[in-house]
Design an enzyme around this catalytic site. Sequence first.
Site, PDB file in Angstrom:
ATOM      1  N   PHE A 137       0.846  -1.066   0.007  1.00  0.00           N
ATOM      2  CA  PHE A 137       0.001  -0.002   0.071  1.00  0.00           C
ATOM      3  C   PHE A 137       1.056   1.283  -0.049  1.00  0.00           C
ATOM      4  O   PHE A 137       1.661   1.593   0.888  1.00  0.00           O
ATOM      5  CB  PHE A 137      -0.999  -0.059   1.284  1.00  0.00           C
ATOM      6  N   ASP A 208       0.725  -4.288   8.813  1.00  0.00           N
ATOM      7  CA  ASP A 208      -0.221  -3.586   8.540  1.00  0.00           C
ATOM      8  C   ASP A 208      -1.651  -4.460   8.401  1.00  0.00           C
ATOM      9  O   ASP A 208      -1.521  -5.409   7.393  1.00  0.00           O
ATOM     10  CB  ASP A 208      -0.178  -2.655   7.298  1.00  0.00           C
ATOM     11  N   TYR A 233     -11.992   1.866  10.062  1.00  0.00           N
ATOM     12  CA  TYR A 233     -12.748   2.127   9.123  1.00  0.00           C
ATOM     13  C   TYR A 233     -13.332   1.253   8.238  1.00  0.00           C
ATOM     14  O   TYR A 233     -14.542   1.300   7.499  1.00  0.00           O
ATOM     15  CB  TYR A 233     -12.857   3.328   8.622  1.00  0.00           C
ATOM     16  N   LYS A 234     -12.448   0.112   8.119  1.00  0.00           N
ATOM     17  CA  LYS A 234     -12.902  -0.901   7.168  1.00  0.00           C
ATOM     18  C   LYS A 234     -13.597  -2.114   7.871  1.00  0.00           C
ATOM     19  O   LYS A 234     -15.038  -1.682   8.211  1.00  0.00           O
ATOM     20  CB  LYS A 234     -11.460  -1.617   6.589  1.00  0.00           C
ATOM     21  N   ARG A 382     -12.119  -3.905  -7.698  1.00  0.00           N
ATOM     22  CA  ARG A 382     -11.963  -4.626  -6.455  1.00  0.00           C
ATOM     23  C   ARG A 382     -13.277  -4.788  -5.652  1.00  0.00           C
ATOM     24  O   ARG A 382     -13.991  -3.787  -5.572  1.00  0.00           O
ATOM     25  CB  ARG A 382     -10.960  -3.747  -5.763  1.00  0.00           C
TER      26      ARG A 382
HETATM   27  C1  LIG Z   1      -3.035  -1.276   3.977  1.00  0.00           C
HETATM   28  C2  LIG Z   1      -3.746   0.056   4.174  1.00  0.00           C
HETATM   29  N1  LIG Z   1      -3.104   0.837   5.332  1.00  0.00           N
HETATM   30  C3  LIG Z   1      -3.173   1.922   5.650  1.00  0.00           C
HETATM   31  C4  LIG Z   1      -4.196   2.488   5.136  1.00  0.00           C
HETATM   32  C5  LIG Z   1      -4.854   3.891   5.397  1.00  0.00           C
HETATM   33  O1  LIG Z   1      -4.047   4.662   6.478  1.00  0.00           O
HETATM   34  P1  LIG Z   1      -5.017   5.826   6.740  1.00  0.00           P
HETATM   35  O2  LIG Z   1      -5.928   5.536   7.872  1.00  0.00           O
HETATM   36  O3  LIG Z   1      -3.840   6.774   7.795  1.00  0.00           O
HETATM   37  O4  LIG Z   1      -5.408   6.801   5.649  1.00  0.00           O
HETATM   38  C6  LIG Z   1      -5.193   1.983   3.969  1.00  0.00           C
HETATM   39  C7  LIG Z   1      -6.258   2.592   3.604  1.00  0.00           C
HETATM   40  O5  LIG Z   1      -6.970   2.340   2.613  1.00  0.00           O
HETATM   41  C8  LIG Z   1      -4.908   0.558   3.617  1.00  0.00           C
HETATM   42  O6  LIG Z   1      -5.525   0.075   2.927  1.00  0.00           O
END
Ligand SMILES: Cc1ncc(COP(=O)(O)O)c(C=O)c1O
Length: 423
Positions: A137, A208, A233-234, A382
């Site tokens: 990412f 992550d 938030y996911k 996706r």
């Molecule tokens: C793998 C991954 N890491 C981090 C984030 C985003 O981080 P942040 O909430 O700081 O924007 C996302 C957002 O889609 C993500 O898919």
Amino acid sequence: MDQDRDGGVDVSALTLADLEAMDRDDPLRTLREAFTLPDGVVYLDGNSLGALPRETPARLQQVAAEQWGRDLISSWTAHDWIGAPQRVGDKIARLIGAGPGEVVVSDSTSVNLFKLLAAACRLRPGRPVILSEPANFPNDLYVAQGLQGLGIGRIELQLVPADRIEAAIDERVAVVLLTHVHYKSGAVHDMARITARAHARGALTLWDLSHSTGAVPVDLSAAQADFAVGCGYKYLNGGPGAPAYLFVARRHQAATTSPITGWLGHARPFDFVDDYAPAPGIERFLAGTPPILGIAALEVGVDLMLRADPQCLVDKSRALSGLFVALVESRCAGQSLELASPRDAQDRGSHVAFRHAQAHAVIQALIGRGVIGDFRAPDLMRFGFAPLYNRHADIWHAVQILRDVLQTAAWDRPEFKRPCAVT
Ligand SMILES: Cc1ncc(COP(=O)(O)O)c(C=O)c1O
């Protein structure tokens, strides 16, 4: 449904009625009722922004009106606002195989990544390398580049393809930084094996978990993972911009410090002394005042996730994504779609990607018909499957509409080809 040896599902004789029967037998079916989802919409983007739990607006109203509005500043103690990051962190810990006091809710995933990458690099002072994979990412790579750009000590970001990561871990590597479930393909890394390899070479791991928690089995303790971060938030359904969480294995806590030495990470923030002294435990990774309304909404989502049997979640996630792949491949054959995710459900998270030359326009056309997935440049569509609220019948409807959009070239209209600020 029969599973083929390659992980495929035989859907040749499947009917909508079969899928509706599966929904009636689904042990998670009552949890769907806990969400507000618009009629006529098939929401396949919970891997990006989870759906709204029914209870969230009332909880926000309660925290705002009854706590903030009535009890004002005394709410920090009267309603334990001050303990919210640890309380909700302990709940998330139960979802990811961590112990109490190993997870805290704070900041965003990006900021938490920065804090933990810096902490990991400090724990391995003689080693310059942060090891990751190309097409991780991008945010995670940008954060590593930002740390590198500070010029404090020598830090190198080294990117090697996923299948060469383990071989690339040597005595120069401080920390291996990987997204457990890849944000595009959904491919899952073997956390335990990579962590064991890293430890054998004296390196650390930072995972992550943004696309993992609530979707695939995660056991940080069993894997002996060192550090982790993830989004609220996911699949946790904490709402847009929900606060994130971070994990630091207890064995590292006394020896690691956050580079953002904010007052709420201090051992005694209300002594108001001039010099920083880190709090004894995971609290040292807090920085500033916690976003109480955001944590209140996140807690509703986490509590819902805790009501689900973890094995049922994983089984349903695999069943839904397997069904989607099989139906797309059989019903949309000849439409130039190519699966861009691992075929075997065991090897992927809860989303799948299909490649198509007009992916952006096709997704826009699908959204226009109430099937919400997303586009990831340059050519991926996706689709995420949230086991708490997606139904088997949703998959049927989504594939019917996808087939229609492709067969009639309904995507081939100027309004579907306009670039969007957010995809
Ligand atoms: C793998 C991954 N890491 C981090 C984030 C985003 O981080 P942040 O909430 O700081 O924007 C996302 C957002 O889609 C993500 O898919």
